[in-house]
Motif scaffolding. Structure first.
Motif, PDB file in Angstrom:
ATOM      1  N   ALA A 194       1.075  -1.155   0.161  1.00  0.00           N
ATOM      2  CA  ALA A 194      -0.163   0.046  -0.278  1.00  0.00           C
ATOM      3  C   ALA A 194       1.090   1.580  -0.279  1.00  0.00           C
ATOM      4  O   ALA A 194       1.929   1.323   0.703  1.00  0.00           O
ATOM      5  N   CYS A 195       0.315   2.808  -0.259  1.00  0.00           N
ATOM      6  CA  CYS A 195       0.638   3.633  -0.592  1.00  0.00           C
ATOM      7  C   CYS A 195      -0.102   4.936  -1.170  1.00  0.00           C
ATOM      8  O   CYS A 195      -0.745   4.514  -1.370  1.00  0.00           O
ATOM      9  N   GLU A 196       0.067   5.156   0.114  1.00  0.00           N
ATOM     10  CA  GLU A 196      -1.255   6.387   0.232  1.00  0.00           C
ATOM     11  C   GLU A 196      -1.016   7.824   0.964  1.00  0.00           C
ATOM     12  O   GLU A 196       0.275   7.414   2.188  1.00  0.00           O
ATOM     13  N   ASP A 197      -1.217   8.486   0.994  1.00  0.00           N
ATOM     14  CA  ASP A 197      -1.402   9.797   1.521  1.00  0.00           C
ATOM     15  C   ASP A 197      -2.249   9.474   3.417  1.00  0.00           C
ATOM     16  O   ASP A 197      -2.498   8.769   2.967  1.00  0.00           O
ATOM     17  N   ILE A 198      -1.435  10.185   4.517  1.00  0.00           N
ATOM     18  CA  ILE A 198      -2.109   9.856   5.044  1.00  0.00           C
ATOM     19  C   ILE A 198      -2.578  11.076   6.406  1.00  0.00           C
ATOM     20  O   ILE A 198      -0.682  12.439   5.757  1.00  0.00           O
ATOM     21  N   GLU A 199      -3.378  11.366   7.031  1.00  0.00           N
ATOM     22  CA  GLU A 199      -2.960  12.739   7.402  1.00  0.00           C
ATOM     23  C   GLU A 199      -2.319  12.563   9.120  1.00  0.00           C
ATOM     24  O   GLU A 199      -1.757  14.441   9.554  1.00  0.00           O
ATOM     25  N   THR A 200      -2.581  11.484  10.069  1.00  0.00           N
ATOM     26  CA  THR A 200      -2.123  11.686  10.852  1.00  0.00           C
ATOM     27  C   THR A 200      -0.860   9.886  11.015  1.00  0.00           C
ATOM     28  O   THR A 200      -1.166   9.675  10.205  1.00  0.00           O
ATOM     29  N   ARG A 201       0.112  10.358  11.660  1.00  0.00           N
ATOM     30  CA  ARG A 201       1.570   9.053  11.464  1.00  0.00           C
ATOM     31  C   ARG A 201       0.978   8.435  12.518  1.00  0.00           C
ATOM     32  O   ARG A 201       0.726   8.660  13.801  1.00  0.00           O
ATOM     33  N   ILE A 202       1.041   7.084  12.100  1.00  0.00           N
ATOM     34  CA  ILE A 202       0.246   5.508  13.080  1.00  0.00           C
ATOM     35  C   ILE A 202       1.417   5.767  14.547  1.00  0.00           C
ATOM     36  O   ILE A 202       1.373   5.440  15.353  1.00  0.00           O
ATOM     37  N   PHE A 203       2.830   5.678  13.404  1.00  0.00           N
ATOM     38  CA  PHE A 203       4.161   5.387  14.593  1.00  0.00           C
ATOM     39  C   PHE A 203       4.640   6.834  14.805  1.00  0.00           C
ATOM     40  O   PHE A 203       6.092   6.063  14.583  1.00  0.00           O
TER      41      PHE A 203
END
Length: 100
Positions: free
Chosen positions: A57-66
């Motif tokens: 998967a490769c996607e833009d995220i709003e908030t980092r999980i890690f």
């Protein structure tokens, strides 16, 4: 030693993530700017220690999980702590570690 080097270069490049391993599989999640993550993935894919690299998967995220981890290493074997298993289950949604 390699983990210390990986953490240092990821910190420098603003990359966070996690590396999971178990049953002969490795799965890495990388978070950061698109250019930094792409450059790191290119280095990983060229490294002869990595036999097969796949992007799931490769996607833009709003908030980092890690976001607090430059590179957290999590082994999920039978001796893993309950907290490691809990972390894995929260993000994986399955009880078996099989990236395929």
């Amino acid at each position: 030693m390699w983990l210390t080097q990986a953490e240092s270069s990821k910190r420098r490049d603003g990359i966070t993530g996690v590396l999971c391993f178990s049953t002969g599989y490795f799965l890495q999640a990388l978070e950061g700017s698109r250019s930094a993550v792409n450059a790191l993935y290119s280095r990983i894919a060229r490294d002869p220690r990595h036999a097969t690299c796949n992007i799931f998967a490769c996607e833009d995220i709003e908030t980092r999980i890690f976001g607090e981890w430059t590179m957290k290493l999590i082994g999920l074997d039978t001796t893993s702590t309950a907290s490691r298993r809990s972390l894995f289950l929260r993000h994986a949604g399955t009880t078996q570690f099989d990236p395929q």
